[in-house]
Design an enzyme around this catalytic site. Structure first.
Site, PDB file in Angstrom:
ATOM      1  N   CYS A  27       0.837  -1.205   0.000  1.00  0.00           N
ATOM      2  CA  CYS A  27       0.000   0.000   0.000  1.00  0.00           C
ATOM      3  C   CYS A  27       0.869   1.252   0.000  1.00  0.00           C
ATOM      4  O   CYS A  27       1.505   1.560  -0.999  1.00  0.00           O
ATOM      5  CB  CYS A  27      -0.993  -0.061   1.178  1.00  0.00           C
ATOM      6  SG  CYS A  27      -2.302   1.157   1.040  1.00  0.00           S
ATOM      7  N   HIS A 139      -3.677  -5.150   0.066  1.00  0.00           N
ATOM      8  CA  HIS A 139      -3.150  -5.671   1.333  1.00  0.00           C
ATOM      9  C   HIS A 139      -3.192  -7.193   1.315  1.00  0.00           C
ATOM     10  O   HIS A 139      -4.241  -7.776   1.613  1.00  0.00           O
ATOM     11  CB  HIS A 139      -3.991  -5.150   2.504  1.00  0.00           C
ATOM     12  CG  HIS A 139      -3.708  -3.732   2.836  1.00  0.00           C
ATOM     13  ND1 HIS A 139      -2.823  -3.361   3.826  1.00  0.00           N
ATOM     14  CD2 HIS A 139      -4.153  -2.591   2.280  1.00  0.00           C
ATOM     15  CE1 HIS A 139      -2.761  -2.042   3.883  1.00  0.00           C
ATOM     16  NE2 HIS A 139      -3.554  -1.547   2.950  1.00  0.00           N
ATOM     17  N   GLU A 141      -2.007  -9.184   3.395  1.00  0.00           N
ATOM     18  CA  GLU A 141      -2.231  -9.703   4.760  1.00  0.00           C
ATOM     19  C   GLU A 141      -3.699  -9.602   5.182  1.00  0.00           C
ATOM     20  O   GLU A 141      -4.083 -10.112   6.236  1.00  0.00           O
ATOM     21  CB  GLU A 141      -1.306  -8.958   5.746  1.00  0.00           C
ATOM     22  CG  GLU A 141      -1.754  -7.572   6.184  1.00  0.00           C
ATOM     23  CD  GLU A 141      -1.606  -6.452   5.137  1.00  0.00           C
ATOM     24  OE1 GLU A 141      -1.303  -6.756   3.977  1.00  0.00           O
ATOM     25  OE2 GLU A 141      -1.827  -5.275   5.488  1.00  0.00           O
ATOM     26  N   ASP A 199     -21.966  -8.326  17.901  1.00  0.00           N
ATOM     27  CA  ASP A 199     -22.260  -7.414  19.009  1.00  0.00           C
ATOM     28  C   ASP A 199     -21.747  -8.099  20.270  1.00  0.00           C
ATOM     29  O   ASP A 199     -22.187  -9.203  20.605  1.00  0.00           O
ATOM     30  CB  ASP A 199     -23.774  -7.193  19.142  1.00  0.00           C
ATOM     31  CG  ASP A 199     -24.324  -6.284  18.036  1.00  0.00           C
ATOM     32  OD1 ASP A 199     -23.531  -5.797  17.219  1.00  0.00           O
ATOM     33  OD2 ASP A 199     -25.542  -6.072  18.019  1.00  0.00           O
ATOM     34  N   ASP A 405     -27.287   4.548  13.977  1.00  0.00           N
ATOM     35  CA  ASP A 405     -28.383   3.776  14.572  1.00  0.00           C
ATOM     36  C   ASP A 405     -29.691   4.562  14.422  1.00  0.00           C
ATOM     37  O   ASP A 405     -30.276   5.018  15.410  1.00  0.00           O
ATOM     38  CB  ASP A 405     -28.106   3.522  16.064  1.00  0.00           C
ATOM     39  CG  ASP A 405     -26.829   2.737  16.286  1.00  0.00           C
ATOM     40  OD1 ASP A 405     -26.666   1.672  15.690  1.00  0.00           O
ATOM     41  OD2 ASP A 405     -25.967   3.213  17.066  1.00  0.00           O
TER      42      ASP A 405
HETATM   43  O1  1PR Z   1     -21.838   4.799  20.612  1.00  0.00           O
HETATM   44  O2  1PR Z   1     -19.537   4.782  19.700  1.00  0.00           O
HETATM   45  O3  1PR Z   1     -20.024   3.652  21.828  1.00  0.00           O
HETATM   46  O4  1PR Z   1     -20.855   2.742  19.685  1.00  0.00           O
HETATM   47  C1  1PR Z   1     -21.733   1.779  20.174  1.00  0.00           C
HETATM   48  C2  1PR Z   1     -21.945   0.790  19.062  1.00  0.00           C
HETATM   49  O5  1PR Z   1     -22.679  -0.312  19.593  1.00  0.00           O
HETATM   50  C3  1PR Z   1     -22.764   1.354  17.917  1.00  0.00           C
HETATM   51  O6  1PR Z   1     -22.188   0.906  16.711  1.00  0.00           O
HETATM   52  C4  1PR Z   1     -24.144   0.720  18.078  1.00  0.00           C
HETATM   53  O7  1PR Z   1     -24.695   0.431  16.812  1.00  0.00           O
HETATM   54  C5  1PR Z   1     -23.825  -0.564  18.807  1.00  0.00           C
HETATM   55  N1  1PR Z   1     -24.894  -0.976  19.738  1.00  0.00           N
HETATM   56  C6  1PR Z   1     -25.163  -0.434  20.945  1.00  0.00           C
HETATM   57  N2  1PR Z   1     -26.171  -1.123  21.542  1.00  0.00           N
HETATM   58  C7  1PR Z   1     -26.524  -2.092  20.712  1.00  0.00           C
HETATM   59  C8  1PR Z   1     -27.555  -3.128  20.960  1.00  0.00           C
HETATM   60  O8  1PR Z   1     -27.835  -3.973  20.102  1.00  0.00           O
HETATM   61  N3  1PR Z   1     -28.186  -3.080  22.114  1.00  0.00           N
HETATM   62  N4  1PR Z   1     -25.782  -2.825  18.542  1.00  0.00           N
HETATM   63  C9  1PR Z   1     -25.734  -2.019  19.572  1.00  0.00           C
HETATM   64  C10 1PR Z   1     -26.116  -2.458  17.366  1.00  0.00           C
HETATM   65  C11 1PR Z   1     -26.908  -3.439  15.467  1.00  0.00           C
HETATM   66  C12 1PR Z   1     -25.949  -4.086  14.590  1.00  0.00           C
HETATM   67  C13 1PR Z   1     -26.445  -5.443  14.153  1.00  0.00           C
HETATM   68  C14 1PR Z   1     -27.217  -5.226  12.895  1.00  0.00           C
HETATM   69  C15 1PR Z   1     -27.465  -6.487  12.130  1.00  0.00           C
HETATM   70  N5  1PR Z   1     -26.554  -3.634  16.801  1.00  0.00           N
HETATM   71  O9  1PR Z   1     -24.734  -4.196  15.161  1.00  0.00           O
HETATM   72  O10 1PR Z   1     -25.327  -6.187  13.975  1.00  0.00           O
HETATM   73  O11 1PR Z   1     -28.476  -4.604  13.183  1.00  0.00           O
HETATM   74  O12 1PR Z   1     -28.300  -7.337  12.845  1.00  0.00           O
HETATM   75  P1  1PR Z   1     -29.226  -8.409  12.124  1.00  0.00           P
HETATM   76  O13 1PR Z   1     -28.490  -8.908  10.917  1.00  0.00           O
HETATM   77  O14 1PR Z   1     -29.388  -9.513  13.130  1.00  0.00           O
HETATM   78  O15 1PR Z   1     -30.515  -7.732  11.785  1.00  0.00           O
HETATM   79  P2  1PR Z   1     -20.561   4.066  20.527  1.00  0.00           P
END
Ligand code: 1PR
Length: 568
Positions: A27, A139, A141, A199, A405
């Protein structure tokens, strides 16, 4: 180059290369070989290749270029050349992440061109080779088995202990006819990425687990009661100042809500457990083996303060990076923080700590919303102080993802949507502006509302803010973000398909890559989002964790539908 110069490395590096000893640059390590780059015009390059590095045009594509593409041989290097550089049978893809490239049509580069690649309309040099010098724009790697073969071949050829006979000079091989090269460039092409998302949080026993729910509620369903405060819309902050490794405050539900005996003691509390879908590193390895093009880890309890160097996600990234050779993103808690002992840590320091553990990108959620609110309040004047700006400046835009979100706010008519947020309004009964001829199922609100706008939230969907997705998307792009990870609180875990209207809206609002997320339930959901929007990647969590839809099936379905994907 400025960094190399400051440390006094430029002359020793030139002397090393001039000595004939083997050099492999990846890169920036390849780009440094050129005379100069538009990325930093005042810093001259090593000047070994008589040409310059310029910026991709963003007229017809997202920049940075982020994803897998082929590497087409510019010269007739034969089996001998392919073996010497681990280039395989020509069907492999490699991971590229860059905003600057070496235009293949400029004079001076042909002599050095080992492979070319095409992104949008632009043909650029994706690897160089001459004498003892080898460089790749991609990349290796981070390119799975195909990339490891490139590294392995180079190590093998340059290590006498392994019987290596030195690097093969491919620059003496004849050039292939341009028409053949062009045909290969188009046939290979840029691929769509499939991202697996984990998550991660501590469960009630204090173990770090991958969890998943719907609409951001990650605890097991309980028929006896569901407290609104458990849901994203109004969930209370769980105990502050706990590390994700430490047991979190218990969220309890009564075992029975009504007792027939008025003298009975208050009902015992029973806990809804955090869903445990596996261990983060094990799952990341599984997804890598199954063909995920990227793995994202979101530390979803990061709103609690935690000493940076005890952050258990660092270990997760470190261990994952040892065996997972595709890009890794880490999100959650990328912001200025204060350790419990009062030590302050800037977002840049937090991000740098993750990068040194093996993360390729950091994903910023809540902090990005706050930064754009400040940007709007300052009439678009950047402060230079936000985490996005600082990390982007130090590590490049391609290292900064912003995770959105958003939640739908339904409205019966456009007039019911605040004027400031109308640019983020969509008609839930109409096809998409970018694919007006492709029918898209209507997706009206609960009371038949025909419109909605997309409101941003922070703290994992717990708090709504007066800012919409278009404002956020354009704001983070201006601040220097390189990619958007576009979740949807409404669609999360629903298995009803991606919110294509949301994805298209955001995709059309910015010039940086967008990853569609939330709602994937079947393979057709992936082909749909790629057919009706120009999104670069699609992400899923629940269906992969529960083994309902294997990544291989998603990819073979996409190939059948004519969508280019990385072969595994
Ligand atoms: O605010 O910078 O500390 O970041 C927190 C991060 O954590 C954010 O990216 C936020 O989206 C994520 N987050 C916080 N709480 C939750 C929770 O689920 N209670 N998760 C959460 C977000 C959504 C996606 C999920 C997709 C696909 N979850 O991560 O993977 O919706 O899901 P699916 O395919 O099952 O529909 P900060």
């Amino acid at each position: 180059m400025a960094g190399l110069r400051k440390r006094g490395f430029v002359e020793p590096l030139k002397a090393y290369i001039a000595s004939g000893r083997p050099y492999m640059g990846i890169c920036i390590g390849m780009q440094a070989l050129f005379e100069e780059s538009d990325e930093s015009p005042e810093d001259k390059g090593l000047g070994i290749i008589p040409a310059k590095v310029g910026r991709f045009s963003s007229a017809d594509k997202s920049v940075p270029c982020m994803g897998y593409n082929g590497a087409t041989e510019r010269r007739d290097i034969g089996d001998e050349g392919r073996e010497a550089y681990g280039l395989g049978d020509g069907g492999d893809s490699y991971y590229f992440v860059h905003s600057f490239r070496v235009d293949a049509t400029q004079p001076g580069v042909e002599d050095w061109s080992l492979t070319w690649t095409q992104y949008g309309d632009e043909k650029y040099v994706s690897s160089v080779q001459k004498g003892n010098v080898f460089g790749t724009q991609f990349h290796p790697e981070k390119s799975g088995a195909a990339g490891l073969a490139v590294v392995e071949a180079w190590l093998q050829s340059t290590d006498p202990a392994k019987g290596g006979k030195g690097m093969l000079d491919t620059s003496v091989k004849p050039l292939r006819p341009l028409a053949d090269v062009d045909a290969d460039l188009v046939r290979k092409g840029f691929t769509k990425r499939i991202v697996a998302c984990l998550d991660v949080r501590a469960n009630d026993d204090g173990d770090l687990v991958v969890t998943k729910g719907d609409q951001y509620d990650v605890r097991e369903a309980d028929d006896s009661a569901t407290t609104a405060d458990e849901h994203a819309s109004g969930a209370p902050e769980e105990s502050a100042a706990t590390s994700p490794s430490a047991p979190v405050a218990e969220t309890t539900l009564p075992t029975s809500t009504v007792s027939s005996d008025p003298s009975a003691p208050p009902p015992a509390k029973r806990q809804r457990q955090v869903r445990n879908l596996g261990k983060p590193v094990d799952l990341a390895r599984r997804y890598y083996a199954e063909g995920a093009d990227e793995v994202a880890f979101l530390n979803i309890t990061s709103f609690r303060s935690c000493p940076l160097h005890d952050q258990p996600m660092l270990d997760v990234i470190r261990q994952a990076a040892e065996t997972v050779f595709v890009p890794l993103t880490i999100g959650g808690g990328i912001r200025d923080t204060t350790d419990p002992d009062g030590t302050t840590r800037s977002a840049l320091e937090v991000a740098g700590t993750y990068f040194r553990c093996g993360a390729d990108k950091v994903s910023i959620g809540s902090d990005a919303v706050f930064a754009v609110e400040e940007l709007l309040a300052a009439d678009g004047t950047k402060s230079g102080k936000s985490g996005i700006e600082q990390i982007s400046y130090a590590y490049g835009a391609q290292a900064v993802v912003v995770s959105f979100d958003p939640k739908r706010v339904y409205a019966p008519s456009l007039d019911d949507i605040p004027a400031a947020h109308r640019p983020s309004a969509v008609d839930l009964s109409a096809p998409l502006p970018s694919s007006p001829d492709t029918p898209l199922r209507a997706d009206l609100g609960p009371n038949g509302e025909q419109f909605c706008w997309y409101q941003c939230t922070v703290r994992g969907g717990r708090e709504t803010r007066d800012i919409d997705v278009v404002q956020l998307a354009q704001g983070v792009e201006k601040l220097g973000a390189g990619e958007i990870l576009l979740n949807s609180v409404d669609k999360d875990g629903s298995k009803s398909g991606f919110d294509c209207r949301l994805v298209d809206l955001v995709r059309r609002s910015v010039g940086i890559p967008v990853v569609a997320s939330s709602g994937a339930g079947k393979v057709d959901d992936f082909s749909e989002v790629f057919a009706v929007t120009d999104v670069e990647a699609a992400l899923a969590a629940g269906i992969f964790h529960r083994k309902e839809v294997p990544i291989e099936d998603v990819k073979s379905h996409l190939v059948k539908e004519g969508v280019k994907v990385r072969r595994v």
